[in-house]
Design a protein around this motif. Structure first.
Motif, PDB file in Angstrom:
ATOM      1  N   LEU A   1       0.835  -1.217   0.000  1.00 46.00           N
ATOM      2  CA  LEU A   1       0.000   0.000   0.000  1.00 46.00           C
ATOM      3  C   LEU A   1       0.859   1.251   0.000  1.00 46.00           C
ATOM      4  O   LEU A   1       0.498   2.255  -0.635  1.00 46.00           O
ATOM      5  N   VAL A   2       1.993   1.234   0.701  1.00 45.62           N
ATOM      6  CA  VAL A   2       2.897   2.397   0.705  1.00 45.62           C
ATOM      7  C   VAL A   2       3.403   2.656  -0.706  1.00 45.62           C
ATOM      8  O   VAL A   2       3.449   3.816  -1.174  1.00 45.62           O
ATOM      9  N   ASP A   3       3.819   1.586  -1.403  1.00 43.71           N
ATOM     10  CA  ASP A   3       4.299   1.754  -2.775  1.00 43.71           C
ATOM     11  C   ASP A   3       3.198   2.317  -3.670  1.00 43.71           C
ATOM     12  O   ASP A   3       3.465   3.184  -4.518  1.00 43.71           O
ATOM     13  N   THR A   4       1.973   1.827  -3.477  1.00 41.31           N
ATOM     14  CA  THR A   4       0.849   2.355  -4.263  1.00 41.31           C
ATOM     15  C   THR A   4       0.615   3.830  -3.954  1.00 41.31           C
ATOM     16  O   THR A   4       0.381   4.649  -4.862  1.00 41.31           O
ATOM     17  N   TRP A   5       0.681   4.196  -2.671  1.00 41.49           N
ATOM     18  CA  TRP A   5       0.500   5.602  -2.256  1.00 41.49           C
ATOM     19  C   TRP A   5       1.527   6.505  -2.946  1.00 41.49           C
ATOM     20  O   TRP A   5       1.189   7.565  -3.458  1.00 41.49           O
ATOM     21  N   LYS A   6       2.789   6.049  -2.966  1.00 38.78           N
ATOM     22  CA  LYS A   6       3.854   6.867  -3.562  1.00 38.78           C
ATOM     23  C   LYS A   6       3.617   7.094  -5.056  1.00 38.78           C
ATOM     24  O   LYS A   6       4.076   8.096  -5.608  1.00 38.78           O
ATOM     25  N   GLY A   7       2.920   6.185  -5.708  1.00 35.88           N
ATOM     26  CA  GLY A   7       2.666   6.330  -7.135  1.00 35.88           C
ATOM     27  C   GLY A   7       1.475   7.212  -7.463  1.00 35.88           C
ATOM     28  O   GLY A   7       1.235   7.498  -8.646  1.00 35.88           O
TER      29      GLY A   7
ATOM     30  N   THR B   1      -5.564  18.225   2.636  1.00 35.31           N
ATOM     31  CA  THR B   1      -6.195  16.916   2.461  1.00 35.31           C
ATOM     32  C   THR B   1      -5.148  15.807   2.443  1.00 35.31           C
ATOM     33  O   THR B   1      -5.319  14.754   3.085  1.00 35.31           O
ATOM     34  N   ASP B   2      -4.061  16.044   1.707  1.00 35.69           N
ATOM     35  CA  ASP B   2      -3.026  15.022   1.599  1.00 35.69           C
ATOM     36  C   ASP B   2      -2.411  14.727   2.967  1.00 35.69           C
ATOM     37  O   ASP B   2      -2.178  13.560   3.312  1.00 35.69           O
ATOM     38  N   ASP B   3      -2.157  15.762   3.752  1.00 39.43           N
ATOM     39  CA  ASP B   3      -1.560  15.568   5.083  1.00 39.43           C
ATOM     40  C   ASP B   3      -2.504  14.806   6.006  1.00 39.43           C
ATOM     41  O   ASP B   3      -2.078  13.927   6.777  1.00 39.43           O
ATOM     42  N   GLU B   4      -3.806  15.143   5.938  1.00 37.32           N
ATOM     43  CA  GLU B   4      -4.772  14.461   6.803  1.00 37.32           C
ATOM     44  C   GLU B   4      -4.851  12.968   6.470  1.00 37.32           C
ATOM     45  O   GLU B   4      -4.843  12.116   7.370  1.00 37.32           O
ATOM     46  N   LEU B   5      -4.920  12.653   5.174  1.00 35.67           N
ATOM     47  CA  LEU B   5      -5.010  11.248   4.773  1.00 35.67           C
ATOM     48  C   LEU B   5      -3.718  10.503   5.113  1.00 35.67           C
ATOM     49  O   LEU B   5      -3.751   9.353   5.575  1.00 35.67           O
ATOM     50  N   TRP B   6      -2.582  11.163   4.881  1.00 42.04           N
ATOM     51  CA  TRP B   6      -1.304  10.508   5.197  1.00 42.04           C
ATOM     52  C   TRP B   6      -1.171  10.259   6.702  1.00 42.04           C
ATOM     53  O   TRP B   6      -0.640   9.225   7.111  1.00 42.04           O
ATOM     54  N   HIS B   7      -1.679  11.182   7.509  1.00 38.89           N
ATOM     55  CA  HIS B   7      -1.621  11.001   8.963  1.00 38.89           C
ATOM     56  C   HIS B   7      -2.408   9.745   9.367  1.00 38.89           C
ATOM     57  O   HIS B   7      -1.925   8.933  10.169  1.00 38.89           O
ATOM     58  N   ARG B   8      -3.610   9.579   8.812  1.00 37.18           N
ATOM     59  CA  ARG B   8      -4.405   8.390   9.130  1.00 37.18           C
ATOM     60  C   ARG B   8      -3.711   7.121   8.628  1.00 37.18           C
ATOM     61  O   ARG B   8      -3.660   6.105   9.323  1.00 37.18           O
ATOM     62  N   PHE B   9      -3.181   7.197   7.423  1.00 38.02           N
ATOM     63  CA  PHE B   9      -2.490   6.050   6.831  1.00 38.02           C
ATOM     64  C   PHE B   9      -1.279   5.653   7.673  1.00 38.02           C
ATOM     65  O   PHE B   9      -1.082   4.478   8.009  1.00 38.02           O
TER      66      PHE B   9
END
Length: 409
Positions: free
Chosen positions: A151-157, A165-173
């Motif tokens: 999932l991390v590799d998918t996120w990076k792509g 928004t990106d920071d909030e989602l990354w914090h939860r992830f």
């Protein structure tokens, strides 16, 4: 003076271009003829036509940014506004106006595409977060850990969203991954502690197993080994390296004991099998004494056979009842012959012989009835056992009947 549809040169060498707003001065020409002047500025016009055509092609076929396209259009429009060429300037302005509209349309398309891409990226990242949060509660440590790394590799792509928004989602992830890592670490720490306890427990079991490996107290020691094996299974697994080493020692100690026991039992079984063979020969010899015709010689022969019988050691346990039953049957037959002889020579025994015969006949009938019922009930083992008893009683009855006949009854 010289002119063409789009421009002219006056007597002073001034060059003009015709536009919808009237004539505009292009420049001054003193070095040659008016025709050469018009041809020169017409070539400059053709150059603009080529530049505009190239820009139209770039806007249509490449990913030229709207900003760069607008800058190029403004540069070309400035050249048109400076009127340094001779040709249909209004047509070129119309082409530039259309190009502006095309660039604006491309900008809106890209803006819409970017919005769609952003929505898709947001949806994809929200899905990744949801899956990560679900995996955070999993106890499938290996597969869940591998999936989280994927999932991390998918996120990076995926494209970045707006920063908030990106920071909030990354914090939860990231929080989901951290929660899983903490739970996994705690699990394996607990597992390590359990395995260490298992190692200590199995060390004790191995020590006892090794201390028993040379015992010759076969029955109790074998029973204790069974208990140790049950304790081993209940202790759980130790660390892999320790588990393999301890198991090899534990199993090795058992192998030493059971191999020694097997050798002793094999030797004993061979001896007992030989004893059985000799006793079968003796019982066959004894059975040839029946029916008794000469009581005195039969008694002497049986005494000799019995002495040799007693001198022979044990036979296999499962063969013992049958071989001893055959010998006892011969012994009972001789005893009955003795009783018959006594009764024959003792008139007072006739009544008792008659009574005994009746009792034996009743016993035989009763046993036969029990055998029939056992077989009808499917209890073959009981029926076989009763049949052996019946053989003995029948032999006694036969002797009793014979004795009774000797009394003349």
């Amino acid at each position: 003076m010289s002119s063409d549809p789009w421009g002219r040169v006056d007597e002073t060498g001034t060059v003009y271009v015709r536009t919808a707003d009237g004539e505009q001065v292009v420049g001054s020409w003193q070095a040659g003829t008016p025709e050469e002047a018009l041809a020169y500025f017409e070539r400059k016009y053709e150059g603009l036509v080529v530049e505009i055509g190239l820009l139209e092609r770039r806007v249509r076929t490449t990913d030229l940014s709207a900003k760069d396209a607008t800058t190029a259009i403004d540069h070309l429009r400035t050249q048109l506004d400076e009127h340094h060429v001779v040709g249909d300037l209004d047509a070129l302005r119309q082409r530039l106006d259309k190009l502006v509209a095309d660039v604006d349309a491309r900008r809106e398309e890209r803006k819409a595409a970017k919005a769609r891409q952003s929505d898709e990226a947001r949806g994809a990242k929200e899905a990744l977060v949801a899956e990560a949060e679900e995996l955070a509660e999993s106890e499938q440590w290996r597969s869940a850990g591998e999936r989280l790394r994927a999932l991390v590799d998918t996120w990076k792509g995926l494209p970045r969203l707006d920063r908030k928004t990106d920071d909030e989602l990354w914090h939860r992830f990231s929080h989901a991954r951290s929660a899983f890592s903490k739970r996994r670490k705690a699990h394996f720490a607990s597992l390590d502690a359990q395995r260490e306890e298992a190692r200590k427990a199995k060390e004790k079991l191995v020590s006892e197993a090794e201390s028993l490996s040379h015992s010759t107290d076969w029955g109790p020691t074998a029973a204790r080994y069974r208990e140790l094996m049950a304790d081993w299974k209940a202790a759980g697994r130790a660390q892999r390296e320790a588990e393999d080493d301890l198991w090899n020692r534990f199993r090795g100690a058992q192998d030493i004991f059971f191999h020694a026991r097997s050798e002793v039992f094999a030797e004993r079984d061979a001896e007992q099998q030989g004893n059985l063979t000799r006793k079968e020969e003796l019982v066959t010899e004894a059975e040839k004494l029946l029916p008794v015709s000469d009581l005195k010689s039969a008694r002497a022969a049986f005494r000799s056979i019995n002495e040799r019988w007693e001198a022979i050691g044990h036979v296999p346990r499962d063969a013992r009842p049958k071989i001893e039953g055959r010998m006892h049957a011969v012994e009972r037959a001789i005893q009955e012959a003795e009783s018959t002889e006594w009764r024959r020579t003792n008139p007072e025994a006739r009544a008792r012989a008659a009574g005994l015969t009746g009792q034996l006949q009743a016993a035989v009938d009763k046993l036969q009835d029990q055998i029939d019922k056992a077989r009808a009930a499917g209890n073959t083992a009981k029926a076989d056992k009763l049949a052996k008893e019946l053989d003995g009683r029948q032999a006694l009855l036969d002797q009793a009947l014979k004795g009774l006949e000797e009394f003349g009854g």
